[in-house]
Design an enzyme around this catalytic site. Structure first.
Site, PDB file in Angstrom:
ATOM      1  N   CYS A  42      14.969  10.441 -25.929  1.00 39.22           N
ATOM      2  CA  CYS A  42      14.384  11.710 -26.371  1.00 39.22           C
ATOM      3  C   CYS A  42      15.317  12.874 -25.999  1.00 39.22           C
ATOM      4  O   CYS A  42      16.412  12.974 -26.538  1.00 39.22           O
ATOM      5  CB  CYS A  42      12.971  11.877 -25.824  1.00 39.22           C
ATOM      6  SG  CYS A  42      12.020  13.151 -26.696  1.00 39.22           S
ATOM      7  N   HIS A  81      10.435   7.625 -28.169  1.00 44.97           N
ATOM      8  CA  HIS A  81      10.170   7.085 -26.831  1.00 44.97           C
ATOM      9  C   HIS A  81       9.924   5.579 -26.925  1.00 44.97           C
ATOM     10  O   HIS A  81       8.816   5.162 -27.285  1.00 44.97           O
ATOM     11  CB  HIS A  81       8.932   7.757 -26.227  1.00 44.97           C
ATOM     12  CG  HIS A  81       9.133   9.173 -25.839  1.00 44.97           C
ATOM     13  ND1 HIS A  81       9.635   9.540 -24.607  1.00 44.97           N
ATOM     14  CD2 HIS A  81       8.908  10.315 -26.506  1.00 44.97           C
ATOM     15  CE1 HIS A  81       9.700  10.864 -24.532  1.00 44.97           C
ATOM     16  NE2 HIS A  81       9.269  11.356 -25.685  1.00 44.97           N
ATOM     17  N   GLU A 121       9.415   3.568 -24.558  1.00 45.26           N
ATOM     18  CA  GLU A 121       8.404   3.195 -23.568  1.00 45.26           C
ATOM     19  C   GLU A 121       6.988   3.486 -24.047  1.00 45.26           C
ATOM     20  O   GLU A 121       6.012   3.041 -23.432  1.00 45.26           O
ATOM     21  CB  GLU A 121       8.680   3.910 -22.239  1.00 45.26           C
ATOM     22  CG  GLU A 121       8.295   5.374 -22.186  1.00 45.26           C
ATOM     23  CD  GLU A 121       9.292   6.329 -22.835  1.00 45.26           C
ATOM     24  OE1 GLU A 121       9.094   7.550 -22.719  1.00 45.26           O
ATOM     25  OE2 GLU A 121      10.265   5.845 -23.460  1.00 45.26           O
TER      26      GLU A 121
END
Length: 216
Positions: free
Chosen positions: A85, A193, A195
């Protein structure tokens, strides 16, 4: 380098602006042994370095100032360096965001030459939510994720100087670079992202762990 034989030893850079807990958990699920560190001296012993980031470009570069030389040194040594990001945007040379906020010309890491620009026109910003990844060229980071969806939250996106730096694109009013990489292939970043991107993100993190172990 990795002496365990079972996992890549990855350092997540703690410079005060990262989604550190979820990034660490994601990397551990992907098979990495993770060290969260605010000491640049730890980078040289790692199989890979992750630069996460949430927030503004200028603040990010200010906070990352003490890490700049160590990050560049590891990139030049061939260590895999993964920006997420804001961390991806910081890999570039500069950003319109700093100019827009009256902060002048803020210098990024310049590991992927280029500029971050704001979405134009009447598009709603930030671009937020799930969107599709379209692999633009081969790179081990995108193995198995072409056409899959990832989670985005951003108002600016990367425009690399060299089109070959674009590894994947995503359509949000324009086809923007959602994954970039340097010429050597060891420095790369995702605008989204991983994650927070479910199985697609986990696959990308596993690909990163494989790169740390096997190289590019």
């Amino acid at each position: 380098m990795n002496t365990r034989g079972t996992a890549a030893e990855v350092v997540v850079v703690d410079y005060g602006l990262g989604n550190l807990r979820s990034v660490t958990r994601g990397l551990e699920r992907a098979g990495a042994a993770v060290e969260l560190s605010d000491d640049p001296a730890d980078f040289s012993g790692a199989d890979g370095v992750v630069l996460p980031g949430v927030g503004a470009f200028s603040e990010g570069m200010d906070n990352a100032g003490p890490f700049r030389d160590a990050l560049v040194e590891q990139a030049e040594a061939g260590t895999p360096l993964f920006g997420i990001c804001l961390g991806m945007q910081m890999l570039l040379t500069t950003s319109e965001e700093a100019e827009r906020e009256g902060q002048g010309d803020v210098e990024g890491l310049d590991l992927v030459p280029g500029r971050n620009v704001r979405f134009r026109g009447d598009l709603k910003v930030p671009h937020m939510g799930w969107n599709e990844l379209d692999a633009a060229r081969d790179h081990p980071l995108v193995e198995g994720v072409d056409g899959e969806h990832a989670y985005f939250v951003h108002s600016y996106y990367a425009e690399p100087d060299d089109s070959e730096a674009v590894v994947a694109t995503t359509d949000y009013g324009t086809d923007f670079a959602s994954i970039v990489a340097n010429d050597r292939g060891n420095v790369f970043g995702t605008q989204f992202h991983p994650e927070k991107s479910g199985e697609t993100g986990l696959r990308i993190l596993r690909n990163f762990v494989d790169i740390c172990v096997d190289g590019v």
